[in-house]
Design a protein around this motif. Sequence first.
Motif, PDB file in Angstrom:
ATOM      1  N   PRO A  83      33.612  57.046  48.705  1.00 51.71           N
ATOM      2  CA  PRO A  83      33.460  56.888  47.256  1.00 51.71           C
ATOM      3  C   PRO A  83      34.781  56.576  46.559  1.00 51.71           C
ATOM      4  CG  PRO A  83      33.490  59.200  47.806  1.00 51.71           C
ATOM      5  CD  PRO A  83      33.574  58.458  49.112  1.00 51.71           C
ATOM      6  N   TYR A  84      35.342  55.434  46.899  1.00 53.46           N
ATOM      7  CA  TYR A  84      36.630  55.038  46.345  1.00 53.46           C
ATOM      8  C   TYR A  84      36.514  53.617  45.803  1.00 53.46           C
ATOM      9  CZ  TYR A  84      37.989  58.902  49.374  1.00 53.46           C
ATOM     10  OH  TYR A  84      38.067  60.118  49.986  1.00 53.46           O
ATOM     11  N   LEU A  85      37.144  53.387  44.667  1.00 51.40           N
ATOM     12  CA  LEU A  85      37.241  52.040  44.117  1.00 51.40           C
ATOM     13  C   LEU A  85      38.708  51.631  44.105  1.00 51.40           C
ATOM     14  CD1 LEU A  85      34.788  52.036  41.059  1.00 51.40           C
ATOM     15  CD2 LEU A  85      34.421  51.048  43.325  1.00 51.40           C
ATOM     16  N   PHE A  86      38.992  50.506  44.725  1.00 57.84           N
ATOM     17  CA  PHE A  86      40.358  50.005  44.786  1.00 57.84           C
ATOM     18  C   PHE A  86      40.373  48.544  44.371  1.00 57.84           C
ATOM     19  CE2 PHE A  86      40.241  53.011  48.532  1.00 57.84           C
ATOM     20  CZ  PHE A  86      40.938  54.031  47.918  1.00 57.84           C
ATOM     21  N   ASN A  87      41.406  48.142  43.670  1.00 54.82           N
ATOM     22  CA  ASN A  87      41.641  46.732  43.390  1.00 54.82           C
ATOM     23  C   ASN A  87      42.437  46.099  44.519  1.00 54.82           C
ATOM     24  OD1 ASN A  87      40.601  46.529  40.616  1.00 54.82           O
ATOM     25  ND2 ASN A  87      42.291  47.892  40.088  1.00 54.82           N
ATOM     26  N   PHE A  88      42.242  44.809  44.735  1.00 50.97           N
ATOM     27  CA  PHE A  88      43.162  44.070  45.593  1.00 50.97           C
ATOM     28  C   PHE A  88      44.544  44.080  44.939  1.00 50.97           C
ATOM     29  CE2 PHE A  88      39.372  42.000  47.428  1.00 50.97           C
ATOM     30  CZ  PHE A  88      39.701  42.086  48.777  1.00 50.97           C
ATOM     31  N   ALA A  89      45.579  44.198  45.756  1.00 47.41           N
ATOM     32  CA  ALA A  89      46.941  44.203  45.233  1.00 47.41           C
ATOM     33  C   ALA A  89      47.912  43.817  46.336  1.00 47.41           C
ATOM     34  CB  ALA A  89      47.298  45.585  44.670  1.00 47.41           C
ATOM     35  N   ASN A  90      49.128  43.496  45.937  1.00 49.09           N
ATOM     36  CA  ASN A  90      50.239  43.281  46.861  1.00 49.09           C
ATOM     37  C   ASN A  90      51.134  44.509  46.809  1.00 49.09           C
ATOM     38  OD1 ASN A  90      49.259  40.599  47.169  1.00 49.09           O
ATOM     39  ND2 ASN A  90      50.432  39.972  45.367  1.00 49.09           N
ATOM     40  N   TYR A  91      51.834  44.786  47.890  1.00 48.86           N
ATOM     41  CA  TYR A  91      52.650  46.004  47.975  1.00 48.86           C
ATOM     42  C   TYR A  91      54.018  45.727  48.578  1.00 48.86           C
ATOM     43  CZ  TYR A  91      48.638  48.991  46.934  1.00 48.86           C
ATOM     44  OH  TYR A  91      47.580  49.608  46.314  1.00 48.86           O
ATOM     45  N   VAL A  92      55.026  46.358  47.985  1.00 51.63           N
ATOM     46  CA  VAL A  92      56.340  46.541  48.604  1.00 51.63           C
ATOM     47  C   VAL A  92      56.610  48.036  48.535  1.00 51.63           C
ATOM     48  CG1 VAL A  92      58.799  46.034  48.529  1.00 51.63           C
ATOM     49  CG2 VAL A  92      57.134  44.255  47.904  1.00 51.63           C
ATOM     50  N   VAL A  93      56.691  48.684  49.692  1.00 55.27           N
ATOM     51  CA  VAL A  93      56.797  50.144  49.748  1.00 55.27           C
ATOM     52  C   VAL A  93      58.057  50.540  50.494  1.00 55.27           C
ATOM     53  CG1 VAL A  93      55.719  52.286  50.555  1.00 55.27           C
ATOM     54  CG2 VAL A  93      54.296  50.427  49.667  1.00 55.27           C
ATOM     55  N   THR A 149      39.698  42.055  36.419  1.00 58.13           N
ATOM     56  CA  THR A 149      39.468  41.088  35.366  1.00 58.13           C
ATOM     57  C   THR A 149      40.765  40.470  34.865  1.00 58.13           C
ATOM     58  OG1 THR A 149      39.474  42.858  33.731  1.00 58.13           O
ATOM     59  CG2 THR A 149      37.354  42.205  34.611  1.00 58.13           C
ATOM     60  N   ALA A 150      41.923  41.058  35.213  1.00 62.89           N
ATOM     61  CA  ALA A 150      43.203  40.428  34.879  1.00 62.89           C
ATOM     62  C   ALA A 150      43.354  39.139  35.687  1.00 62.89           C
ATOM     63  CB  ALA A 150      44.351  41.384  35.174  1.00 62.89           C
ATOM     64  N   LYS A 151      44.162  38.220  35.181  1.00 61.32           N
ATOM     65  CA  LYS A 151      44.277  36.914  35.809  1.00 61.32           C
ATOM     66  C   LYS A 151      44.859  36.993  37.204  1.00 61.32           C
ATOM     67  CE  LYS A 151      46.342  32.346  35.166  1.00 61.32           C
ATOM     68  NZ  LYS A 151      47.211  31.515  34.312  1.00 61.32           N
ATOM     69  N   ASP A 152      45.883  37.804  37.388  1.00 63.34           N
ATOM     70  CA  ASP A 152      46.567  37.887  38.676  1.00 63.34           C
ATOM     71  C   ASP A 152      46.512  39.315  39.187  1.00 63.34           C
ATOM     72  OD1 ASP A 152      47.690  35.138  38.762  1.00 63.34           O
ATOM     73  OD2 ASP A 152      48.718  35.836  36.954  1.00 63.34           O
ATOM     74  N   ILE A 153      46.421  39.457  40.496  1.00 60.47           N
ATOM     75  CA  ILE A 153      46.447  40.805  41.044  1.00 60.47           C
ATOM     76  C   ILE A 153      47.873  41.336  40.984  1.00 60.47           C
ATOM     77  CG2 ILE A 153      44.494  40.260  42.539  1.00 60.47           C
ATOM     78  CD1 ILE A 153      46.349  40.298  44.908  1.00 60.47           C
ATOM     79  N   PRO A 154      48.033  42.634  40.805  1.00 55.07           N
ATOM     80  CA  PRO A 154      49.384  43.191  40.615  1.00 55.07           C
ATOM     81  C   PRO A 154      50.114  43.380  41.938  1.00 55.07           C
ATOM     82  CG  PRO A 154      47.772  44.939  40.502  1.00 55.07           C
ATOM     83  CD  PRO A 154      46.992  43.656  40.643  1.00 55.07           C
ATOM     84  N   THR A 155      51.407  43.544  41.841  1.00 56.88           N
ATOM     85  CA  THR A 155      52.228  43.940  42.978  1.00 56.88           C
ATOM     86  C   THR A 155      52.773  45.337  42.709  1.00 56.88           C
ATOM     87  OG1 THR A 155      52.877  41.672  43.525  1.00 56.88           O
ATOM     88  CG2 THR A 155      54.282  43.445  44.354  1.00 56.88           C
ATOM     89  N   TYR A 156      52.459  46.256  43.582  1.00 60.01           N
ATOM     90  CA  TYR A 156      52.996  47.616  43.492  1.00 60.01           C
ATOM     91  C   TYR A 156      54.354  47.649  44.180  1.00 60.01           C
ATOM     92  CZ  TYR A 156      48.396  49.656  42.285  1.00 60.01           C
ATOM     93  OH  TYR A 156      47.214  49.994  41.677  1.00 60.01           O
ATOM     94  N   TYR A 157      55.344  48.187  43.487  1.00 55.61           N
ATOM     95  CA  TYR A 157      56.627  48.508  44.083  1.00 55.61           C
ATOM     96  C   TYR A 157      56.737  50.026  44.095  1.00 55.61           C
ATOM     97  CZ  TYR A 157      57.632  43.610  43.207  1.00 55.61           C
ATOM     98  OH  TYR A 157      57.578  42.235  43.193  1.00 55.61           O
ATOM     99  N   ILE A 158      56.716  50.598  45.270  1.00 55.85           N
ATOM    100  CA  ILE A 158      56.674  52.053  45.386  1.00 55.85           C
ATOM    101  C   ILE A 158      57.890  52.534  46.163  1.00 55.85           C
ATOM    102  CG2 ILE A 158      55.344  54.051  46.155  1.00 55.85           C
ATOM    103  CD1 ILE A 158      52.844  52.357  46.107  1.00 55.85           C
TER     104      ILE A 158
END
Length: 506
Positions: A207-217, A73-82
């Motif tokens: 049985p997993y719920l995931f949001n769409f996101a961008n990643y830099v790992v 529901t947030a405007k933009d999907i997040p970017t994970y930096y891991i």
Amino acid sequence: MKSQRKKLIVTMCVMTIIYMAVIFFIIPGSQSKIALNQITSMINKIKVSWSPTVARNDKDQTVIKNKDTIEVTAKDIPTYYITALLDDKSFQINGQVNLTINNPGTDTIVFYTYPYSWSSMNIKKVFLNDEIANFAYDRRQLTIKNPYKKKELSIQIEFQTPVPRRGTRFGYKDNVWLVTTWYPMLGVLDNNQNWVDRPDPIGMGDPYLFNFANYVVEWTSSPSIKWLSSGTLLSETMVGNERKMTWKVDGVRNFALAGSTKYKIKEIKPDENTTISIALTSEENFDRIRNITNAAFSTYKAHYGQLPYSNLAIIETGNDTNFALEYPNLAVFSKDMYVDNKIEHWLPHEIGHIWWYNAVGINEVKNGWIDEGLAEMGVVLYLENRYSKSEGKQLRDTYRKRNQLLINTSPYQTLDAGLYRYGNRQELYDSWYARSADMFLTLRDEIGEKAFNHFLKTLYQTNVGETINEDSIAKALKKSVSIETDLFQNWIHDPYQLTRWDIKIN
């Protein structure tokens, strides 16, 4: 702060022009690649100095914006930096997640973890907007208090995750590391802005719920382990006695890795936009896997459309491990699949999930019949394309038999029951896999292949990056070929004993 960012951006632009001039007009041959790597590294360092996402982390940063999804529901999907380090001696991952999200206005921010009972994740520290945050963690969900009214929230989580020493969805066995659901993942908000409770694994389904996101790992481990992941490899360097690899990918539902010291890795390019890496522990099956992969990829691309990802991987794991699994841009299968040629079915099935589940999302707990049915239907298309119509019909007839059997075994069950209402694996398979595939193929029988293929393309290409449901299917059918049918109402919502094999098309 804004003026500083402007100065840095101008500096980056000037440096880019100068270095590109040097590369293309002064430096000859292979040395230009070295220079290009140097400029990339320098620009990344400058990015870190102004990126608001991470305050205490010096790794590469690229903020990517993308469109909404139904689940987010947030405007933009997040970017994970891991940033993570695998200690292969103690079988433990030490990591840090950084991301910035639009403030949802909720009292708390929720992250899901999916540990097994014998390997619970440990949350060490949490920072919210650069301040130590109060949080609660019950080994399922991490709940962070949200006292801020700011538009954006910057979150940093330090964690430790033990790697199970067994052949599960996440674990180590037969010298293969399968690293999935290994970091805290932002929870899912419903349409009322309430956090959805994390679903519990039950030994079947997804049985997993995931949001769409961008990643830099950024992943550090022993240099002897050869890794493939959901992302595209950006860099690979030695840090002391360890190797650091950095991957990036946009618009996926989670980030997984697989590695082994025994992997033999070969690449194929089924088209100019896509590279597929095949990781096997011996070379004897390369031709077999390559041929299946090429045929499946070309079939699905022709019927659905181009994937938004440039790098995919086919991953082999040990015997008696994980059967066959889909993770973003990874099709995973165990060596058991070679027996009785099960690989001919399940590898195309898992490759199909890269279109249906990853590129086009599905709520796996509520609507898993969509991606499983489309993936099974895709296996029929694969067999028809690679071999013959009769080969595809044999599997299609098997789906119909399994579907009809449900009338005797589960007469009052419905396809929309949701994962937790199925009594066992067989009922789940016959319902979400066989019955759903039979439903889509029955639609093809009624409207013809040309119209059906147009429908598939429309359903896929208008929903990349979205999470679809039954309404999405009906809309795509109407939009593509101006058809409405009672097939979905009957086969999805009515008890199995009321199935009508002759469907109505308007």
